[in-house]
Design a protein around this motif. Structure first.
Motif, short mmCIF file in Angstrom:
data_model
loop_
_atom_site.label_atom_id
_atom_site.label_comp_id
_atom_site.label_asym_id
_atom_site.label_seq_id
_atom_site.Cartn_x
_atom_site.Cartn_y
_atom_site.Cartn_z
N GLN A 298 9.66 -10.25 -22.28
CA GLN A 298 8.28 -11.19 -22.07
C GLN A 298 7.62 -10.96 -20.87
OE1 GLN A 298 7.92 -13.10 -25.07
NE2 GLN A 298 9.95 -12.08 -25.90
N GLN A 299 7.66 -9.96 -20.01
CA GLN A 299 7.44 -9.55 -18.98
C GLN A 299 5.73 -9.17 -19.87
OE1 GLN A 299 7.62 -9.83 -15.39
NE2 GLN A 299 9.54 -11.23 -17.09
N ALA A 300 5.40 -9.31 -18.84
CA ALA A 300 3.06 -9.30 -19.69
C ALA A 300 2.76 -8.44 -18.38
CB ALA A 300 2.59 -10.54 -20.08
N GLU A 301 1.33 -7.55 -19.09
CA GLU A 301 0.72 -6.20 -18.70
C GLU A 301 -0.56 -6.94 -19.37
OE1 GLU A 301 0.58 -2.80 -15.92
OE2 GLU A 301 -0.66 -2.33 -18.25
N ILE A 302 -2.00 -7.57 -18.60
CA ILE A 302 -3.39 -7.48 -19.09
C ILE A 302 -3.67 -6.47 -18.70
CG2 ILE A 302 -5.04 -9.17 -19.21
CD1 ILE A 302 -3.40 -11.44 -19.00
N THR A 303 -4.26 -5.75 -19.05
CA THR A 303 -5.44 -4.57 -18.51
C THR A 303 -6.85 -5.00 -18.88
OG1 THR A 303 -3.63 -2.62 -18.29
CG2 THR A 303 -6.14 -2.45 -18.50
N LEU A 304 -7.73 -4.61 -18.12
CA LEU A 304 -8.88 -5.28 -17.72
C LEU A 304 -9.81 -3.85 -17.89
CD1 LEU A 304 -9.73 -8.56 -15.64
CD2 LEU A 304 -8.73 -8.60 -18.16
N ARG A 305 -10.75 -3.39 -18.32
CA ARG A 305 -12.43 -2.65 -18.42
C ARG A 305 -13.21 -2.99 -17.96
NH1 ARG A 305 -13.59 0.96 -22.91
NH2 ARG A 305 -10.91 1.97 -22.04
N LEU A 306 -13.08 -3.04 -16.89
CA LEU A 306 -15.02 -3.93 -16.33
C LEU A 306 -15.91 -2.70 -16.50
CD1 LEU A 306 -13.59 -5.00 -13.02
CD2 LEU A 306 -13.55 -6.11 -14.58
N ASP B 152 -18.46 -1.64 -14.50
CA ASP B 152 -17.96 -0.34 -13.75
C ASP B 152 -17.35 1.05 -14.04
OD1 ASP B 152 -17.36 -2.15 -10.74
OD2 ASP B 152 -16.80 -1.07 -12.26
N GLY B 153 -16.59 0.71 -14.74
CA GLY B 153 -15.67 1.49 -14.97
C GLY B 153 -14.70 1.53 -14.36
N ASN B 154 -14.30 0.38 -13.27
CA ASN B 154 -12.97 0.01 -12.94
C ASN B 154 -12.28 -0.66 -13.55
OD1 ASN B 154 -13.85 1.86 -10.66
ND2 ASN B 154 -15.07 0.03 -9.58
#
Length: 374
Positions: free
Chosen positions: A76-84, A86-88
Motif C-alpha cells: 500500500q505504498q503509493a506514488e503520485i506523478t503530476l505532469r505540469l 511546462d513539461g516538468n
C-alpha cells in the motif's frame, strides 16, 4: 466454566504490569476486519488521467496540471506523478489509508527530497483516474491540488454496454407469396461486440426476430447487416434512424429471407413533448480565459463554433461528427486556428433545442457548459 479469561503479562521495557481482558468469540458472529487488512486484499492501483488542474505551493504562482498517474504496491505504498503544463514532472510518495469502490485516500509522506503531509482523495473508474483533490504541506509550505479529467462523459474510455432501441408505431412487413402484415412495435438490441437483434411485433401478436451485425453508427442512424431469422437465412441491410431516449424514428430494410424477397417499413410514434427543433439552434457560453462561443446546430447536427473575445479577431471552428460517447451523447470535434483541438458534446442526446446544453472543451483551456436557444 468461566466465560472470561484473563491474560496478564509484563511490559518489560517499562517494568509495568498490563492486564488484558478478553471475551471468547461467539460462534457465527461477524468479526470486523482491520482497515489495513481490507486494503491489503484489494488489487494494486495503476491509474492515469488526462485533464486539467491547479497545483498551489506556498506563495509560488499556481501551476497547471495536465496529466496525473497514481500507482500503489502490495504494501500500500503509493506514488503520485503530476505532469505540469511546462513539461516538468513532480512525484509524491505516500501511503494508502482507506479504499472503497472507486475511491482511495492517500496520506502523503514525501515529495522527492522534501517532507510532505496531507491526505488526498483519488476517484477512479477501472484504470482511469477521474479526479485528485487534497491539501497539506510541502516542507512546511501550504500545498493543494485540484485535478479532474477533461470531461467525464468524453474522456472516460467507453464502457462496454448493451444498446437497446425501442418504439411503438406503425409499419408493414411484406414477404413474397404472403399478405402484407401490420407492424405495431420495433426494437433493436446491440451487444458490445456489435452483434445485433432486430425484432418486430405484428398486429396479430407474433414477433419476428432477425440476427445480424452492426456495421455503422452515427449520431442519427444505425446500419445493421441481417444474416438470419430463427433457422432461416437472411440477407439484408437494415437502416434505423433513432432519436432521444433511444427511440426509433424509422426502420427500413429489404432483402431476402430463405431466398424469398421481403421488406420492413416502420415509423415510430415520437413523443409530442419534445418535438425535433426546426431551424438553427444557438448554444452560447464563455471559457475561463474570456473567449465567448456560439455553437450552431442545423437539422439537429452541430456544424461550427464561433469564438469572440474583446480585442481579438473572431475565429470559426468547423465541427465534424466524431462518435457517440458511452452515455449515447453525440461528440463533435474541430480545431481553434488549426492548432488546438476543440470538442463539443451534445448533452441533449442528438436533439438540440431551447433549454438543452452542450459541453465544450478546448485543449489547455478546460471545459464550459453552454445553454441552447433558438
Amino acid at each position: 466454566m468461566n466465560i472470561r479469561s484473563i491474560l496478564a503479562y509484563s511490559a518489560l521495557a517499562y517494568g509495568a504490569a498490563v492486564t488484558v481482558m478478553s471475551t471468547p468469540q461467539i460462534v457465527g458472529a461477524a468479526v470486523p476486519m482491520p482497515d489495513d487488512t481490507v486494503i491489503a486484499q484489494q488489487a494494486n492501483l495503476n491509474l492515469a488521467g488526462e485533464g486539467e488542474g491547479t497545483l498551489s505551493i506556498g506563495n509560488r504562482p499556481s501551476q497547471t496540471v495536465t496529466f496525473v498517474t497514481v500507482t500503489t504496491t502490495a504494501n500500500q505504498q503509493a506514488e503520485i506523478t503530476l505532469r505540469l503544463a511546462d513539461g516538468n514532472l513532480q512525484r509524491w510518495n505516500g501511503q494508502v489509508v482507506s479504499r472503497r469502490t472507486g475511491e482511495a485516500q492517500i496520506r502523503l509522506t514525501s515529495a522527492g527530497g522534501a517532507d510532505a503531509t496531507g491526505t488526498f482523495t483519488v476517484r477512479y473508474q477501472g484504470s482511469t483516474l477521474i479526479s485528485l483533490n487534497g491539501s497539506g504541506t510541502l516542507d512546511g509550505q501550504p500545498l493543494s491540488i485540484r485535478f479532474t479529467i477533461a470531461d467525464d462523459s468524453v474522456s472516460r474510455p467507453p464502457v462496454a454496454s448493451v444498446v437497446t432501441l425501442a418504439q411503438a408505431g406503425q409499419g408493414t412487413f411484406g414477404l413474397q407469396g404472403r399478405p402484407n402484415q401490420s407492424i405495431t412495435f420495433a426494437s433493436v438490441t446491440i451487444q458490445p461486440d456489435n452483434s445485433a437483434e432486430l425484432s418486430i411485433r405484428l398486429a396479430d401478436g407474433n414477433n419476428i426476430r432477425f440476427a445480424g451485425q452492426q456495421t455503422r453508427k452515427t449520431a442519427e442512424e444505425i446500419v445493421l447487416n441481417l444474416t438470419s431469422s430463427g433457422e432461416a437465412d437472411a440477407q439484408a441491410p437494415a437502416n434505423i434512424r433513432y432519436g432521444p431516449n433511444n427511440s426509433i424514428i424509422s426502420l427500413s430494410s429489404n432483402g431476402t429471407l430463405d431466398g424469398q424477397p421481403f421488406f420492413i417499413q416502420f415509423s415510430g410514434q415520437q413523443a409530442s413533448a419534445q418535438p425535433p427543433a426546426t431551424g438553427t439552434i444557438f448554444c452560447t457560453g464563455q471559457m475561463q480565459n474570456g473567449w465567448q462561443y456560439r455553437a450552431e446546430a442545423t437539422n439537429q447536427r452541430f456544424t461550427q463554433i464561433r469564438w469572440e473575445r474583446s480585442g481579438a479577431e473572431s475565429v470559426v471552428s468547423t465541427l465534424r461528427f466524431y462518435r457517440n460517447n458511452a452515455q449515447g451523447k453525440p461528440v463533435y470535434r474541430g480545431s481553434f486556428r488549426d492548432a488546438t483541438e476543440v470538442t463539443l458534446v451534445d448533452l441533449s442526446g442528438g436533439n438540440p433545442r431551447p433549454g438543452t446544453q452542450v459541453s465544450i472543451g478546448v485543449e489547455e483551456w478546460g471545459w464550459s457548459r453552454g445553454n441552447c436557444r433558438q
